[in-house]
Design a protein around this motif. Structure first.
Motif, PDB file in Angstrom:
ATOM      1  N   VAL A  97       0.877  -1.169   0.000  1.00 30.71           N
ATOM      2  CA  VAL A  97       0.000   0.000   0.000  1.00 30.71           C
ATOM      3  C   VAL A  97       0.910   1.214   0.000  1.00 30.71           C
ATOM      4  CG1 VAL A  97      -1.737   1.320   1.246  1.00 30.71           C
ATOM      5  CG2 VAL A  97      -1.838  -1.172   1.240  1.00 30.71           C
ATOM      6  N   ARG A  98       0.735   2.085  -0.976  1.00 31.44           N
ATOM      7  CA  ARG A  98       1.535   3.308  -1.107  1.00 31.44           C
ATOM      8  C   ARG A  98       0.613   4.517  -1.019  1.00 31.44           C
ATOM      9  NH1 ARG A  98       6.505   1.438  -0.299  1.00 31.44           N
ATOM     10  NH2 ARG A  98       7.113  -0.132  -1.809  1.00 31.44           N
ATOM     11  N   GLY A  99       1.152   5.607  -0.521  1.00 33.36           N
ATOM     12  CA  GLY A  99       0.433   6.867  -0.496  1.00 33.36           C
ATOM     13  C   GLY A  99       0.832   7.714  -1.684  1.00 33.36           C
ATOM     14  N   ILE A 100      -0.157   8.311  -2.317  1.00 33.59           N
ATOM     15  CA  ILE A 100       0.093   9.235  -3.422  1.00 33.59           C
ATOM     16  C   ILE A 100      -0.498  10.574  -3.040  1.00 33.59           C
ATOM     17  CG2 ILE A 100      -0.221   9.731  -5.869  1.00 33.59           C
ATOM     18  CD1 ILE A 100      -0.676   6.731  -6.318  1.00 33.59           C
ATOM     19  N   ARG A 101       0.333  11.608  -3.030  1.00 30.55           N
ATOM     20  CA  ARG A 101      -0.097  12.944  -2.659  1.00 30.55           C
ATOM     21  C   ARG A 101      -0.392  13.780  -3.885  1.00 30.55           C
ATOM     22  NH1 ARG A 101       0.684  15.746   1.951  1.00 30.55           N
ATOM     23  NH2 ARG A 101      -0.852  16.933   0.806  1.00 30.55           N
ATOM     24  N   GLY A 102      -1.240  14.758  -3.697  1.00 27.22           N
ATOM     25  CA  GLY A 102      -1.523  15.711  -4.748  1.00 27.22           C
ATOM     26  C   GLY A 102      -2.229  16.925  -4.183  1.00 27.22           C
ATOM     27  N   GLY A 162       2.381  -2.552  -6.996  1.00 24.75           N
ATOM     28  CA  GLY A 162       3.676  -3.209  -7.000  1.00 24.75           C
ATOM     29  C   GLY A 162       4.820  -2.224  -7.169  1.00 24.75           C
ATOM     30  N   LYS A 163       4.493  -0.941  -7.326  1.00 22.30           N
ATOM     31  CA  LYS A 163       5.527   0.079  -7.510  1.00 22.30           C
ATOM     32  C   LYS A 163       6.265   0.348  -6.210  1.00 22.30           C
ATOM     33  CE  LYS A 163       3.236   2.538 -11.249  1.00 22.30           C
ATOM     34  NZ  LYS A 163       2.817   3.829 -11.772  1.00 22.30           N
ATOM     35  N   THR A 164       7.528   0.731  -6.354  1.00 23.95           N
ATOM     36  CA  THR A 164       8.297   1.160  -5.191  1.00 23.95           C
ATOM     37  C   THR A 164       7.909   2.595  -4.854  1.00 23.95           C
ATOM     38  OG1 THR A 164      10.118   2.097  -6.479  1.00 23.95           O
ATOM     39  CG2 THR A 164      10.253  -0.264  -5.940  1.00 23.95           C
ATOM     40  N   GLN A 165       8.312   3.044  -3.677  1.00 17.76           N
ATOM     41  CA  GLN A 165       8.035   4.424  -3.280  1.00 17.76           C
ATOM     42  C   GLN A 165       8.626   5.410  -4.287  1.00 17.76           C
ATOM     43  OE1 GLN A 165       6.174   4.981  -0.405  1.00 17.76           O
ATOM     44  NE2 GLN A 165       6.006   7.070  -1.118  1.00 17.76           N
ATOM     45  N   ALA A 166       9.800   5.105  -4.799  1.00 17.88           N
ATOM     46  CA  ALA A 166      10.466   5.983  -5.764  1.00 17.88           C
ATOM     47  C   ALA A 166       9.733   6.048  -7.105  1.00 17.88           C
ATOM     48  CB  ALA A 166      11.900   5.534  -5.979  1.00 17.88           C
ATOM     49  N   GLU A 167       8.915   5.054  -7.409  1.00 18.56           N
ATOM     50  CA  GLU A 167       8.179   5.029  -8.675  1.00 18.56           C
ATOM     51  C   GLU A 167       6.835   5.746  -8.610  1.00 18.56           C
ATOM     52  OE1 GLU A 167       9.569   0.873 -10.703  1.00 18.56           O
ATOM     53  OE2 GLU A 167       8.295   0.713  -8.912  1.00 18.56           O
ATOM     54  N   ILE A 168       6.439   6.175  -7.425  1.00 18.57           N
ATOM     55  CA  ILE A 168       5.169   6.889  -7.250  1.00 18.57           C
ATOM     56  C   ILE A 168       5.338   8.324  -7.734  1.00 18.57           C
ATOM     57  CG2 ILE A 168       3.537   7.789  -5.528  1.00 18.57           C
ATOM     58  CD1 ILE A 168       3.307   4.752  -5.999  1.00 18.57           C
ATOM     59  N   ASN A 169       4.342   8.810  -8.478  1.00 15.51           N
ATOM     60  CA  ASN A 169       4.356  10.190  -8.984  1.00 15.51           C
ATOM     61  C   ASN A 169       3.314  11.018  -8.240  1.00 15.51           C
ATOM     62  OD1 ASN A 169       6.301   9.884 -11.168  1.00 15.51           O
ATOM     63  ND2 ASN A 169       4.758   8.557 -12.087  1.00 15.51           N
ATOM     64  N   HIS A 170       3.784  11.917  -7.393  1.00 17.24           N
ATOM     65  CA  HIS A 170       2.903  12.843  -6.699  1.00 17.24           C
ATOM     66  C   HIS A 170       2.611  13.994  -7.656  1.00 17.24           C
ATOM     67  CE1 HIS A 170       3.784  10.574  -3.071  1.00 17.24           C
ATOM     68  NE2 HIS A 170       5.052  10.598  -3.464  1.00 17.24           N
ATOM     69  N   VAL A 171       1.427  14.599  -7.533  1.00 16.24           N
ATOM     70  CA  VAL A 171       0.991  15.590  -8.515  1.00 16.24           C
ATOM     71  C   VAL A 171       0.559  16.878  -7.808  1.00 16.24           C
ATOM     72  CG1 VAL A 171      -0.664  16.091 -10.352  1.00 16.24           C
ATOM     73  CG2 VAL A 171       0.228  13.751 -10.086  1.00 16.24           C
ATOM     74  N   TYR A 172       1.211  17.974  -8.158  1.00 18.01           N
ATOM     75  CA  TYR A 172       0.873  19.297  -7.620  1.00 18.01           C
ATOM     76  C   TYR A 172       0.605  20.216  -8.793  1.00 18.01           C
ATOM     77  CZ  TYR A 172       2.333  17.467  -3.172  1.00 18.01           C
ATOM     78  OH  TYR A 172       2.410  16.704  -2.037  1.00 18.01           O
ATOM     79  N   LEU A 173      -0.617  20.746  -8.867  1.00 24.42           N
ATOM     80  CA  LEU A 173      -1.051  21.543 -10.010  1.00 24.42           C
ATOM     81  C   LEU A 173      -1.390  22.974  -9.603  1.00 24.42           C
ATOM     82  CD1 LEU A 173      -3.456  18.889 -11.596  1.00 24.42           C
ATOM     83  CD2 LEU A 173      -1.072  19.339 -12.217  1.00 24.42           C
TER      84      LEU A 173
END
Length: 122
Positions: A3-8, A98-109
């Motif tokens: 389980v990964r967190g994705i911020r935006g 299955g992505k690593t933490q480094a592979e997560i793309n956080h999005v700030y618009l």
């Protein structure tokens, strides 16, 4: 799988329902696209808004999207720190991936790019 967190985050110009709902969808669609996820992968979504955005619930926009009816959503108020960014919607998606933490793309618009310029997409 983890389980990964994705911020935006995204800002709106006015405290009116349509701009808030539109920005909510724009941010969610960007996060989904950048991370190649589908609603079934999402454990939950935490949405916060600054105190100056009280015209509507951002989650109501997501509820209207096909496939998102069963995703747990929660709206809350952001901590009201003096001098912090105004008219801001923030997301925290919890995603099975299955992505690593480094592979997560956080999005700030929009104006929210100032929150994390190191992670902002141009």
């Amino acid at each position: 799988m983890s389980v990964r967190g994705i911020r935006g985050a995204i800002t709106v110009d006015v405290n009116e329902p349509q701009p808030i709902l539109k920005a909510t969808i724009e941010l969610l669609n960007s996060i989904v696209k950048e991370n190649e996820i589908v609603p079934e992968d999402i454990c939950s979504v935490m949405i916060t808004v600054t105190g100056d955005l009280d015209a509507t619930f951002p989650a109501s926009a997501i509820r209207q999207m096909g496939g998102w009816e069963l995703v747990p959503l929660m709206c809350a108020l952001e901590v009201p720190v003096k001098g912090s960014l105004e008219r801001c919607i923030r997301f925290m998606l919890h995603v099975n991936t299955g992505k690593t933490q480094a592979e997560i793309n956080h999005v700030y618009l929009g104006g929210a790019q100032v929150l994390r310029p190191d992670l902002s997409k141009t």
